[in-house]
Design a protein around this motif. Structure first.
Motif, PDB file in Angstrom:
ATOM      1  N   ARG A 149       0.829  -1.207   0.000  1.00 27.70           N
ATOM      2  CA  ARG A 149       0.000   0.000   0.000  1.00 27.70           C
ATOM      3  C   ARG A 149       0.864   1.258   0.000  1.00 27.70           C
ATOM      4  N   SER A 150       1.944   1.243   0.782  1.00 26.68           N
ATOM      5  CA  SER A 150       2.821   2.413   0.838  1.00 26.68           C
ATOM      6  C   SER A 150       3.471   2.685  -0.510  1.00 26.68           C
ATOM      7  N   ILE A 151       3.938   1.606  -1.171  1.00 18.61           N
ATOM      8  CA  ILE A 151       4.551   1.762  -2.492  1.00 18.61           C
ATOM      9  C   ILE A 151       3.515   2.250  -3.499  1.00 18.61           C
ATOM     10  N   SER A 152       2.300   1.693  -3.437  1.00 19.08           N
ATOM     11  CA  SER A 152       1.246   2.083  -4.380  1.00 19.08           C
ATOM     12  C   SER A 152       0.855   3.547  -4.196  1.00 19.08           C
ATOM     13  N   TYR A 153       0.656   3.971  -2.945  1.00 23.77           N
ATOM     14  CA  TYR A 153       0.279   5.358  -2.693  1.00 23.77           C
ATOM     15  C   TYR A 153       1.384   6.314  -3.118  1.00 23.77           C
ATOM     16  N   ASN A 154       2.631   5.893  -2.920  1.00 26.77           N
ATOM     17  CA  ASN A 154       3.741   6.741  -3.344  1.00 26.77           C
ATOM     18  C   ASN A 154       3.747   6.908  -4.861  1.00 26.77           C
ATOM     19  N   GLY A 155       3.409   5.827  -5.553  1.00 26.76           N
ATOM     20  CA  GLY A 155       3.318   5.916  -7.013  1.00 26.76           C
ATOM     21  C   GLY A 155       2.179   6.812  -7.465  1.00 26.76           C
ATOM     22  N   ILE A 156       1.049   6.745  -6.758  1.00 28.16           N
ATOM     23  CA  ILE A 156      -0.062   7.650  -7.062  1.00 28.16           C
ATOM     24  C   ILE A 156       0.384   9.094  -6.898  1.00 28.16           C
ATOM     25  N   ALA A 157       1.147   9.346  -5.821  1.00 28.55           N
ATOM     26  CA  ALA A 157       1.635  10.701  -5.573  1.00 28.55           C
ATOM     27  C   ALA A 157       2.600  11.154  -6.666  1.00 28.55           C
ATOM     28  N   SER A 158       3.474  10.248  -7.111  1.00 27.51           N
ATOM     29  CA  SER A 158       4.464  10.633  -8.121  1.00 27.51           C
ATOM     30  C   SER A 158       3.818  10.896  -9.475  1.00 27.51           C
ATOM     31  N   PHE A 263      -4.980   7.444 -15.656  1.00 32.51           N
ATOM     32  CA  PHE A 263      -5.292   6.016 -15.697  1.00 32.51           C
ATOM     33  C   PHE A 263      -4.315   5.201 -14.851  1.00 32.51           C
ATOM     34  N   PHE A 264      -3.094   5.693 -14.736  1.00 30.60           N
ATOM     35  CA  PHE A 264      -2.131   5.077 -13.827  1.00 30.60           C
ATOM     36  C   PHE A 264      -2.670   5.109 -12.392  1.00 30.60           C
ATOM     37  N   LEU A 269      -5.709   2.578  -7.682  1.00 31.09           N
ATOM     38  CA  LEU A 269      -6.825   2.679  -6.742  1.00 31.09           C
ATOM     39  C   LEU A 269      -7.810   1.521  -6.905  1.00 31.09           C
ATOM     40  N   ILE A 270      -8.146   1.197  -8.150  1.00 29.06           N
ATOM     41  CA  ILE A 270      -9.173   0.181  -8.409  1.00 29.06           C
ATOM     42  C   ILE A 270      -8.639  -1.230  -8.173  1.00 29.06           C
ATOM     43  N   PHE A 271      -7.392  -1.472  -8.565  1.00 26.81           N
ATOM     44  CA  PHE A 271      -6.823  -2.819  -8.467  1.00 26.81           C
ATOM     45  C   PHE A 271      -5.784  -2.917  -7.354  1.00 26.81           C
ATOM     46  N   ALA A 272      -5.975  -2.140  -6.294  1.00 28.97           N
ATOM     47  CA  ALA A 272      -5.002  -2.076  -5.198  1.00 28.97           C
ATOM     48  C   ALA A 272      -4.765  -3.431  -4.548  1.00 28.97           C
ATOM     49  N   GLY A 273      -5.786  -4.304  -4.519  1.00 28.04           N
ATOM     50  CA  GLY A 273      -5.652  -5.594  -3.854  1.00 28.04           C
ATOM     51  C   GLY A 273      -5.080  -6.693  -4.720  1.00 28.04           C
ATOM     52  N   ALA A 274      -4.787  -6.409  -5.982  1.00 32.31           N
ATOM     53  CA  ALA A 274      -4.349  -7.461  -6.910  1.00 32.31           C
ATOM     54  C   ALA A 274      -3.046  -8.111  -6.467  1.00 32.31           C
ATOM     55  N   ILE A 275      -2.109  -7.313  -5.939  1.00 31.90           N
ATOM     56  CA  ILE A 275      -0.808  -7.860  -5.548  1.00 31.90           C
ATOM     57  C   ILE A 275      -0.960  -8.844  -4.400  1.00 31.90           C
ATOM     58  N   ASP A 276      -1.765  -8.485  -3.395  1.00 34.18           N
ATOM     59  CA  ASP A 276      -1.991  -9.383  -2.262  1.00 34.18           C
ATOM     60  C   ASP A 276      -2.784 -10.624  -2.671  1.00 34.18           C
ATOM     61  N   PHE A 322       5.538  -1.393 -10.807  1.00 30.40           N
ATOM     62  CA  PHE A 322       6.539  -1.026  -9.802  1.00 30.40           C
ATOM     63  C   PHE A 322       6.247  -1.654  -8.436  1.00 30.40           C
ATOM     64  N   PRO A 323       5.030  -1.483  -7.873  1.00 28.15           N
ATOM     65  CA  PRO A 323       4.781  -2.108  -6.568  1.00 28.15           C
ATOM     66  C   PRO A 323       4.752  -3.630  -6.616  1.00 28.15           C
ATOM     67  N   ALA A 324       4.267  -4.203  -7.721  1.00 30.31           N
ATOM     68  CA  ALA A 324       4.177  -5.664  -7.819  1.00 30.31           C
ATOM     69  C   ALA A 324       5.561  -6.299  -7.752  1.00 30.31           C
ATOM     70  N   LEU A 325       6.480  -5.793  -8.538  1.00 31.93           N
ATOM     71  CA  LEU A 325       7.844  -6.326  -8.528  1.00 31.93           C
ATOM     72  C   LEU A 325       8.593  -5.877  -7.277  1.00 31.93           C
ATOM     73  N   GLY A 326       8.271  -4.671  -6.787  1.00 31.49           N
ATOM     74  CA  GLY A 326       8.948  -4.133  -5.611  1.00 31.49           C
ATOM     75  C   GLY A 326       8.668  -4.943  -4.363  1.00 31.49           C
ATOM     76  N   VAL A 327       7.429  -5.370  -4.185  1.00 34.27           N
ATOM     77  CA  VAL A 327       7.074  -6.191  -3.024  1.00 34.27           C
ATOM     78  C   VAL A 327       7.871  -7.495  -3.038  1.00 34.27           C
ATOM     79  N   GLU A 328       7.998  -8.109  -4.203  1.00 31.05           N
ATOM     80  CA  GLU A 328       8.757  -9.351  -4.312  1.00 31.05           C
ATOM     81  C   GLU A 328      10.243  -9.114  -4.046  1.00 31.05           C
ATOM     82  N   ALA A 329      10.768  -7.996  -4.528  1.00 28.50           N
ATOM     83  CA  ALA A 329      12.190  -7.691  -4.359  1.00 28.50           C
ATOM     84  C   ALA A 329      12.547  -7.421  -2.900  1.00 28.50           C
ATOM     85  N   VAL A 330      11.717  -6.636  -2.211  1.00 25.64           N
ATOM     86  CA  VAL A 330      12.004  -6.251  -0.822  1.00 25.64           C
ATOM     87  C   VAL A 330      11.969  -7.459   0.107  1.00 25.64           C
TER      88      VAL A 330
END
Length: 406
Positions: A149-158, A263-264, A269-276, A322-330
């Protein structure tokens, strides 16, 4: 009902807390977005340099960001994310001043180009320091269970910052020149700095032994390479869409950046739960497939309205990469290296955006502007194949481990 209301309240509270940190990312990327659609045209049309030179100068920002990601990661892990955020915001303020100085020498083309290049380097420093710092600040405050969620929200902000900054930058440039952009960037940097000083830092003291940055970089590299390839689609749009529109005699190129960003944000926002729900790799593969479709639409578009559709599909596709691959990397590094891991992972985005200028500029110069989107589409598809390969390797490793256990 009461339990459900409590969960919703807790979720909203966490969301607001994360937003309180990623607002600094938003400020930074508004500053970046202000000049994103202006400087390539300024360098190419007003200063008279080629598309390749314009691309190289724009890409200096990403080179600088690349060089300072590791430095930022070490600051976060040792001194806390607040120090890195403050340094980044100060960098944006200084870059705004240098952009104003560059405008004063616009009649001296070589000197102006050098000053613009210096501005890009300072902006890259600022982005490198603030890029992953708010994410770490948020994670350290709300817990590792909220990493995605933190990575996703940061991407929304960027990307929200880019969407806001790009059209405002066009208006400022049309009325006040790049000096108007420089003044606004300076003000944003100062305001952001003052806001950040009022927040408490959050430093996580881990008992786990810290790995070297080089070791962390090597560990997360497979996921980072996939990100590098996927981000070429976004890099092509952000760096060359104004020149692409000009080549086709279309207007309002900045709308492509805005539609991409909108759209990014919707995708996150719409698919926020897809990674989990489906895992990082499966989500990344699906997103890259959709991003490739969007780039194909941009390639085949015969009118600007169709190009906007392509930009929207591309933004939706790239949204969760970015968040999908980032979660796996971290997951692959100890808690004492989380800041370095996010910094190292972000390097691959910088590499991609840094390569975009000379690479896509070279494609445009040697083969023609019409070939930039099929080329970037091919790179994204290569990233998709790489993700599938990583997933297959993980399955094989787990199967071998299970057999060994038996």
């Amino acid at each position: 009902m009461e339990a459900g209301s409590g969960i919703k309240s807790a979720t909203s509270s966490i969301a607001l807390e994360i937003a309180g940190f990623v607002k600094f990312t938003f400020i930074g990327y508004v500053s970046i977005g202000l000049s994103l659609g202006v400087l390539p045209v300024f360098i190419h049309n007003q200063l008279g340099y080629s598309a390749m030179i314009a691309g190289i100068v724009i890409s200096l920002q990403y080179l600088s960001t690349f060089l300072f990601r590791g430095y930022a990661g070490n600051i976060i892990d040792k001194k806390g994310p607040k120090t890195a955020v403050l340094s980044g915001l100060a960098g944006f303020a200084i870059s705004g001043l240098f952009l104003c100085i560059a405008f004063l020498f616009k009649e001296h083309h070589e000197l102006c180009l050098i000053l613009v290049a210096l501005t890009r380097l300072i902006t890259g420093f600022a982005e490198g320091l603030i890029g992953s710092s708010p994410i770490n600040w948020a994670i350290n405050t709300v817990g590792e269970q909220n990493t995605a969620r933190s990575i996703s929200y940061n991407g929304i902000a960027s990307y929200g910052g880019l969407a806001v900054g790009a059209p405002i930058g066009i208006l400022l440039a049309d009325n006040y020149g790049i000096a108007g952009i420089g003044i606004v960037v300076f003000i944003l940097g100062i305001v952001g700095y003052l806001l950040a000083t009022r927040k408490n830092d959050a430093v996580i003291k881990s008992t786990e032994k810290r790995k070297s940055f080089a070791s962390v970089l090597k560990t997360i590299a497979p996921y980072g390479i996939c990100l590098t390839l996927a981000a070429l689609g976004f890099g092509t749009i952000s760096t060359f869409i104004t020149l692409y529109y000009a080549y086709l005699n279309w207007t309002n190129a900045v709308l492509c950046l805005s539609v991409f960003s909108v759209f990014f944000i919707l995708g996150r926002l719409i698919f926020a739960g897809a990674i989990d729900n489906y895992g990082g790799l499966k989500t990344a593969v699906a997103c890259m497939a959709l991003e490739s479709v969007g780039l194909a639409v941009l390639w085949l578009a015969n009118m600007p309205q169709v190009a906007l559709v392509g930009a929207g599909i591309t933004g939706l596709g790239f949204s969760l990469v970015f968040p999908a691959l980032g979660v796996e990397a971290v997951k692959l590094v100890p808690g004492s290296n989380k800041g370095a891991a996010l910094g190292a992972y972000g390097l691959f985005l910088d590499i991609s955006l840094g390569l975009t200028g000379p690479l896509i500029g070279g494609v445009a110069s040697h083969f023609g502007m019409l070939y930039i989107f099929p080329f970037s589409m091919g790179m994204v598809l290569l990233g998709l194949v790489s993700c599938l390969f990583i997933g297959q390797k993980i399955k094989s490793f787990k199967a071998q481990s299970n057999n060994a256990g038996i």
